[in-house]
Design a protein around this motif. Structure first.
Motif, PDB file in Angstrom:
ATOM      1  N   LYS A 142      11.797  19.649   8.579  1.00 36.59           N
ATOM      2  CA  LYS A 142      11.171  20.400   7.728  1.00 36.59           C
ATOM      3  C   LYS A 142      10.275  19.655   6.531  1.00 36.59           C
ATOM      4  CE  LYS A 142      12.221  24.621   4.928  1.00 36.59           C
ATOM      5  NZ  LYS A 142      10.806  25.309   5.613  1.00 36.59           N
ATOM      6  N   LEU A 143       9.131  20.081   6.194  1.00 36.93           N
ATOM      7  CA  LEU A 143       8.321  19.618   5.225  1.00 36.93           C
ATOM      8  C   LEU A 143       8.722  20.105   3.833  1.00 36.93           C
ATOM      9  CD1 LEU A 143       4.790  19.501   6.871  1.00 36.93           C
ATOM     10  CD2 LEU A 143       6.266  17.691   6.715  1.00 36.93           C
ATOM     11  N   LYS A 144       8.547  19.244   2.864  1.00 41.61           N
ATOM     12  CA  LYS A 144       8.724  19.715   1.638  1.00 41.61           C
ATOM     13  C   LYS A 144       7.510  20.615   1.265  1.00 41.61           C
ATOM     14  CE  LYS A 144      10.534  15.424  -0.382  1.00 41.61           C
ATOM     15  NZ  LYS A 144      10.606  14.464  -1.247  1.00 41.61           N
ATOM     16  N   ILE A 156       0.899  24.443  11.571  1.00 44.46           N
ATOM     17  CA  ILE A 156       2.130  23.442  11.231  1.00 44.46           C
ATOM     18  C   ILE A 156       3.271  24.105  12.119  1.00 44.46           C
ATOM     19  CG2 ILE A 156       3.873  22.544   9.771  1.00 44.46           C
ATOM     20  CD1 ILE A 156       1.624  22.142   7.494  1.00 44.46           C
ATOM     21  N   LEU A 157       3.802  23.588  12.912  1.00 43.72           N
ATOM     22  CA  LEU A 157       5.131  23.894  13.761  1.00 43.72           C
ATOM     23  C   LEU A 157       6.368  22.819  13.214  1.00 43.72           C
ATOM     24  CD1 LEU A 157       6.800  25.497  15.984  1.00 43.72           C
ATOM     25  CD2 LEU A 157       5.893  23.784  17.644  1.00 43.72           C
ATOM     26  N   GLU A 158       7.260  23.499  12.642  1.00 46.63           N
ATOM     27  CA  GLU A 158       8.446  22.629  12.178  1.00 46.63           C
ATOM     28  C   GLU A 158       9.486  22.932  13.194  1.00 46.63           C
ATOM     29  OE1 GLU A 158       8.267  22.423   7.351  1.00 46.63           O
ATOM     30  OE2 GLU A 158       8.531  24.385   8.295  1.00 46.63           O
ATOM     31  N   ARG A 159      10.289  21.874  13.823  1.00 48.42           N
ATOM     32  CA  ARG A 159      11.155  21.952  14.667  1.00 48.42           C
ATOM     33  C   ARG A 159      12.373  20.955  14.411  1.00 48.42           C
ATOM     34  NH1 ARG A 159      10.943  17.898  18.578  1.00 48.42           N
ATOM     35  NH2 ARG A 159      11.687  19.224  20.233  1.00 48.42           N
ATOM     36  N   LEU A 219      -0.112  20.527  13.746  1.00 49.41           N
ATOM     37  CA  LEU A 219       0.773  19.445  13.377  1.00 49.41           C
ATOM     38  C   LEU A 219       2.060  19.870  13.391  1.00 49.41           C
ATOM     39  CD1 LEU A 219       1.449  16.887  11.700  1.00 49.41           C
ATOM     40  CD2 LEU A 219       1.443  18.410   9.419  1.00 49.41           C
ATOM     41  N   VAL A 220       2.918  19.089  14.334  1.00 51.02           N
ATOM     42  CA  VAL A 220       4.193  19.458  14.873  1.00 51.02           C
ATOM     43  C   VAL A 220       4.922  18.484  14.258  1.00 51.02           C
ATOM     44  CG1 VAL A 220       3.992  18.295  17.324  1.00 51.02           C
ATOM     45  CG2 VAL A 220       5.890  19.841  16.810  1.00 51.02           C
ATOM     46  N   VAL A 221       6.188  18.994  13.708  1.00 55.32           N
ATOM     47  CA  VAL A 221       7.082  18.330  12.364  1.00 55.32           C
ATOM     48  C   VAL A 221       8.421  18.117  13.069  1.00 55.32           C
ATOM     49  CG1 VAL A 221       7.734  17.850  10.466  1.00 55.32           C
ATOM     50  CG2 VAL A 221       5.474  18.846  10.721  1.00 55.32           C
ATOM     51  N   ALA A 236      11.764  11.473   7.487  1.00 54.83           N
ATOM     52  CA  ALA A 236      13.223  12.132   7.158  1.00 54.83           C
ATOM     53  C   ALA A 236      13.038  12.742   5.707  1.00 54.83           C
ATOM     54  CB  ALA A 236      14.199  10.831   7.146  1.00 54.83           C
ATOM     55  N   ARG A 237      12.230  12.216   4.871  1.00 56.66           N
ATOM     56  CA  ARG A 237      12.105  13.009   3.706  1.00 56.66           C
ATOM     57  C   ARG A 237      11.259  14.245   3.412  1.00 56.66           C
ATOM     58  NH1 ARG A 237      11.150   7.710   3.515  1.00 56.66           N
ATOM     59  NH2 ARG A 237       8.857   7.907   3.272  1.00 56.66           N
TER      60      ARG A 237
END
Length: 129
Positions: free
Chosen positions: A44-46, A60-63, A39-41, A15-16
């Motif tokens: 959203k990563l910092k 990296i895939l942010e979803r 890496l599927v997240v 969550a952070r």
């Protein structure tokens, strides 16, 4: 010995927007045995954590945080596409709730190569045994 090509799809939710050090360690150990890591997240990563992860993973895939891990795996496979997926002999699905390795992953993959199965798992559900 027939060397197999492997892709690893690693699901992460934090969550952070952080990638913990144990995950980086685990991904480095997986990288010794797989050709590509996605890496599927869920989220959203910092920027710092994304940069840290990109030193280990290939993509990296942010979803959106929808569909939990199964939804993440589905989106990751769709993201890679059929042509890319067909290049691999094996696809490994795992996530941030697994810790380790407690012994080299190479031992697990060596064992798996000797099996005549379509699917296998590193964990056991004793309710099913």
């Amino acid at each position: 010995m027939n060397i197999k090509t492997r892709a690893l799809i690693y699901f992460l939710f934090n969550a952070r927007g952080e990638v913990a050090d144990y995950i980086i360690y685990q991904l480095k150990e997986y990288k010794k045995n797989v050709d590509d890591i996605l890496l599927v997240v869920n989220g959203k990563l910092k920027d710092y954590d994304k940069s840290k992860a990109l030193k280990v993973v290939d993509h990296i895939l942010e979803r959106q945080n929808i569909g939990m891990d199964v939804g993440a795996y589905k989106d990751a496979i769709s993201h890679l596409g059929r042509e890319k997926i067909e290049l691999y002999d094996e696809i490994v699905l795992t996530n941030y709730t697994c810790f380790g390795p407690v012994f080299p992953f190479e031992e697990v993959f060596s064992w798996a190569e000797k099996q005549t199965v379509d699917f296998w798992a590193m964990t056991a559900d004793y309710k099913m045994q």
